[in-house]
Design an enzyme around this catalytic site. Structure first.
Site, short mmCIF file in Angstrom:
data_model
loop_
_atom_site.label_atom_id
_atom_site.label_comp_id
_atom_site.label_asym_id
_atom_site.label_seq_id
_atom_site.Cartn_x
_atom_site.Cartn_y
_atom_site.Cartn_z
N LYS A 100 46.95 46.04 26.29
CA LYS A 100 46.08 46.20 25.13
C LYS A 100 46.40 47.47 24.35
O LYS A 100 46.40 47.46 23.12
CB LYS A 100 44.63 46.15 25.60
CG LYS A 100 43.81 47.38 25.40
CD LYS A 100 42.52 47.31 26.18
CE LYS A 100 42.31 48.57 27.02
NZ LYS A 100 41.95 49.74 26.23
N THR A 101 46.68 48.56 25.06
CA THR A 101 47.00 49.80 24.34
C THR A 101 48.29 49.62 23.56
O THR A 101 48.41 50.06 22.42
CB THR A 101 47.14 50.97 25.33
OG1 THR A 101 45.99 51.01 26.14
CG2 THR A 101 47.28 52.27 24.58
N ASP A 150 38.98 50.25 19.89
CA ASP A 150 39.39 50.02 21.27
C ASP A 150 38.16 49.76 22.14
O ASP A 150 37.07 50.22 21.80
CB ASP A 150 40.13 51.27 21.75
CG ASP A 150 40.86 51.04 23.06
OD1 ASP A 150 41.02 49.87 23.45
OD2 ASP A 150 41.28 52.03 23.69
N GLU A 151 38.30 49.05 23.24
CA GLU A 151 37.20 48.83 24.19
C GLU A 151 35.94 48.35 23.48
O GLU A 151 34.85 48.90 23.66
CB GLU A 151 36.87 50.12 24.96
CG GLU A 151 38.05 50.74 25.67
CD GLU A 151 38.33 50.12 27.03
OE1 GLU A 151 37.84 49.00 27.29
OE2 GLU A 151 39.05 50.75 27.82
N GLN A 163 35.33 43.06 31.28
CA GLN A 163 35.38 44.43 31.77
C GLN A 163 34.25 45.28 31.21
O GLN A 163 34.34 46.50 31.13
CB GLN A 163 36.72 45.07 31.43
CG GLN A 163 37.87 44.46 32.21
CD GLN A 163 39.17 45.22 32.01
OE1 GLN A 163 39.35 46.32 32.49
NE2 GLN A 163 40.09 44.61 31.27
N ARG A 222 42.80 46.68 39.39
CA ARG A 222 43.53 47.95 39.35
C ARG A 222 44.79 47.89 40.20
O ARG A 222 45.67 48.72 40.07
CB ARG A 222 42.66 49.13 39.86
CG ARG A 222 41.39 49.41 39.12
CD ARG A 222 41.59 49.55 37.65
NE ARG A 222 41.27 48.30 36.99
CZ ARG A 222 41.62 48.01 35.74
NH1 ARG A 222 42.30 48.88 35.02
NH2 ARG A 222 41.29 46.86 35.19
#
Length: 723
Positions: free
Chosen positions: A35-36, A220-221, A251, A605
């Site tokens: 995503k980044t 973002d997020e 998330q 993770r």
DNA sequence: GTGCGACGATTTTAG
DNA sequence: ATCGTCGCAC
């Protein structure tokens, strides 16, 4: 123009997102789906292909870390510094807006930011001052309530309790708090957002100006936005703006602090974006991903998304049933030791838990085994008492009306101004509707000389004197002078040698930070003085919890703080009903779904190996408790898990580790041999009894004179031969 | 005005 | 169990 360098490194979905024509986009980006990367490439695409000026781009994140990472990656990709692009956190950008237009926003030029600790103290003081029953209206809850109102965009006067006495109470406190903040010229974190929202809402010309300046917004997020943040984005975008939103409803783990995952749905309804799903995961092995997918599938109301991977199935997810929490810690650390013995690094391993209290045992065992570790969370640099004390002086110099700062330092170090004097001052100030500083100077100017006034006058004179050089000195010099005059560093001596030493070191660190502080271009544009900018930065970027990053440490953190990170080896500890999912999420809010998302975050993770642990018995608040395994363990499909039996712990699945951990011998230990006398920084001197493993993974058993017998990893222990 | 013992609460946390 | 806050005694 050749755009291959922007598209070649991407998969189809990523490419579609990056190269989409200007318009609204909703990128549903699963864990580990890049995503980044998509955000960074999108910005580069806008600049290089769409020829959008960096001046027209605003990119918003939640953390300073994410913001600086984005800025750097864009610059690396474009190979030019991106000037004038607004990249920052919601709070940072709101702050910049308010500085530039403080008058329109109704704030004094030198307004200051208070952190949540200051906010709590201010509220506690205010509640007591007004004689409000602290049991019925505790400051903690008032803080929570007020912030929740602000997060929803609601001012005190707009609250309607419909005669509910509890709400009326909160509202009164809210109102009084607003007034106090206004008098003191301070704003809290939620206020930054609310006021920036009102600033644009109430000033049409300004709003149009910013809408024209920033036709391209990237968020973002997105699942972590709260109501006021969403409202702000909506307003700033207007009918013409293009919003590129990236997020993952699976998330969303911050509902408890105001985040509204529904905003993703609202965005879809309000902005009619083109929706793209990033579902290819580049992080985890197949089995880990399948397990995470199986867990999250138990939630409903999902937007729907299924991660897949090209990677091999890899290992099964291990489940370890520990006898109790000590057994759990022993097992986890034992596994990490094997991992290290097998040639892997300690910092590839992470231990995740639901609540901070769980770190303790792991720390003890890691310490005993001589494995370096790092615990995330805890007090951050700018939240330390000594740093806050020193900064409060600076706040007071810059804005003497800041009552929070005044209260903090008026008797720090002790100068005989006690509760009695201060409460008199408070009454005076409240009656006259002025700040404590104004009340204090008033008292001092009255000329009679009671004892209270002698000590108070000394303080007032000190501050007045320091203020004289306020704008002519560098911040560092100013701070140095201040520490000198107040003798603040010695103030901590009474806490004991070691603590005082640490505090002094921190103050020196603060001096270094002040010395090297330079006013940024943006802050200069917004009209900040160096001191104001320094203080704002300290408030907005509280810094890392631990100053120095250790080289190669096992990582300990809560599942929440693990979000956005990845590790080859992940342990999720304490998977028991009541602990995870947490009791309160089951009974109170009934929000199991957020706990399940947290579980999903924790599991995703892991890159190579995921180990889930639960204990059959656990000590909670001092008492022994029998624990049922977490429901999340039951939701794990049998064919994806491998149950590790106690006692067979080491047998696990790791052939590599098994093969090398018993290699024995004493090769590779270099300068060390059996019987060699060595010294260790912490444990003192001792004699080597045993050597095992080789090269970087060699371990030695040392019998220390003081500390007793210990196994240490040579490459970490930093042992020195003696004689 | 400062220091110690009792008392109570104890999920997660960036800015 | 443990930590922070509060009240009371010095």
């Amino acid at each position: 123009m050749d755009v291959s360098h922007l598209l070649d490194p991407l998969n189809d979905a990523q490419r579609e997102a990056v190269s989409a024509p200007p318009g609204n986009q909703m990128i549903l980006a699963g864990a580990g789906s890049g995503k980044t990367r998509v955000l960074v490439y999108r910005i580069a695409w806008l600049i290089q292909v769409e020829h959008v000026s960096p001046l027209s781009i605003m990119a918003v994140t939640f953390t300073n870390k994410a913001a600086s990472e984005m800025r750097h990656r864009v610059q690396d990709l474009l190979q030019i510094p991106v000037r004038g692009m607004w990249v920052g956190t919601f709070h940072g950008l709101a702050h910049r807006l308010l500085r530039s237009h403080h008058e329109l926003a109704g704030l004094p030029e030198g307004f200051q930011i208070i952190d949540s600790d200051d906010q709590y103290r201010l509220l506690r003081r205010l509640i007591r001052e007004r004689g409000i029953d602290e049991n019925q209206w505790p400051a903690r809850q008032a803080q929570w309530w007020i912030n929740a109102r602000k997060d929803e965009g609601q001012r005190a006067h707009a609250v309607n309790g419909f005669g509910n006495p509890a709400i009326d109470g909160w509202q009164q406190i809210y109102q009084a708090y607003e007034e106090q903040c206004r008098l003191a010229g301070v704003v809290d974190f939620a206020e930054l957002l609310l006021r920036a929202h009102e600033l644009l809402r109430d000033n049409e010309a300004l709003l149009q100006q910013y809408r024209q300046r920033f036709p391209h917004l990237l968020i973002d997020e997105f699942q972590d936005t709260n109501a006021i943040q969403y409202g702000w984005i909506r307003m700033l975008a207007g009918p013409q703006g293009h919003v590129f939103a990236v997020g993952d409803d699976d998330q969303s783990i911050y509902g408890w602090r105001g985040a509204r995952v529904e905003n993703v749905q609202f965005f879809v309804n309000d902005f009619k974006p083109h929706t793209i799903r990033l579902e290819q995961n580049y992080r985890s092995s197949g089995n880990i991903l399948a397990a995470a997918n199986a867990i999250i599938a138990n939630n409903d109301d999902r937007l729907g998304k299924k991660l897949w991977t090209d990677a091999a199935d890899g290992e099964l997810v291990q489940v370890y049933s520990a006898y109790n929490e000590e057994d759990e810690a022993e097992f986890v650390i034992g596994q990490i030791q094997l991992w290290i013995d097998g040639g892997r690094r300690a910092d590839e391993a992470a231990i995740l838990y639901r609540s901070n209290a769980q770190s303790r045992l792991f720390e003890q065992v890691l310490m005993r085994e001589g494995i370096p570790y790092r615990v995330y969370g805890g007090l951050r640099f700018f939240e330390r008492a000594e740093i806050k004390d020193a900064l409060a002086y600076l706040h007071l110099l810059s804005n003497p009306d800041n009552d929070s700062a005044f209260e903090r330092v008026v008797n720090t170090p002790n100068r005989g101004i006690g509760e009695r004097t201060i409460s008199q001052l408070r009454t005076l100030a409240a009656d006259a509707g002025v700040s404590l500083w104004q009340a204090a100077t008033e008292v001092c100017s009255r000329g009679d000389s009671q004892r209270m006034q002698v000590s108070l006058r000394r303080f007032v004179d000190l501050i007045a004197e320091l203020r004289e050089t306020l704008n002519s000195e560098e911040i560092g010099l100013q701070l140095r002078k201040l520490l000198d005059c107040t003798d603040l560093p010695s103030h901590y001596d009474k806490e004991g040698q070691e603590k005082a030493e640490t505090r002094r070191e921190n103050l020196n660190e603060l001096l270094r930070a002040a010395d090297s502080f330079r006013l940024s271009y943006e802050d200069e544009q917004a009209g900040l003085s160096p001191l104001a900018a320094f203080l704002a930065q300290a408030a907005l970027e509280a810094g890392e919890a631990q100053g120095e990053e250790w080289d190669d440490c096992v990582q300990l953190m809560t599942m929440h703080s693990a979000k956005g990170l990845e590790f080859p080896l992940v342990f999720v500890a304490g998977m028991e009903e009541g602990l995870f999912p947490h009791q309160r999420s089951v009974e109170e809010s009934g929000d199991l779904q957020e706990e399940r998302r947290l579980c999903y975050v924790a599991m995703t993770r892991a890159r190579e190996r995921l180990v889930l642990c639960h204990a059959e018995m656990r000590r909670i608040y001092g008492g022994q408790n029998l624990c049922r395994p977490s429901r999340f363990l039951r939701e794990l499909p049998g064919e994806l898990k491998h149950e590790v039996r106690p006692g067979l712990a080491a047998a696990g699945q790791n052939t590599q580790a098994d093969a090398s951990s018993h290699s024995g011998g004493n090769a590779g230990s270099g300068q060390f041999e059996l019987g060699q006398r060595v010294s260790h920084q912490k444990f003192g001197e001792g004699v080597i009894l045993n050597i095992e493993g080789r090269d970087a993974h060699a371990r030695v058993q040392v019998n220390f004179e003081q500390a007793g017998c210990k196994w240490l990893v040579l490459s970490y222990a930093n042992l020195h031969p003696v004689r």
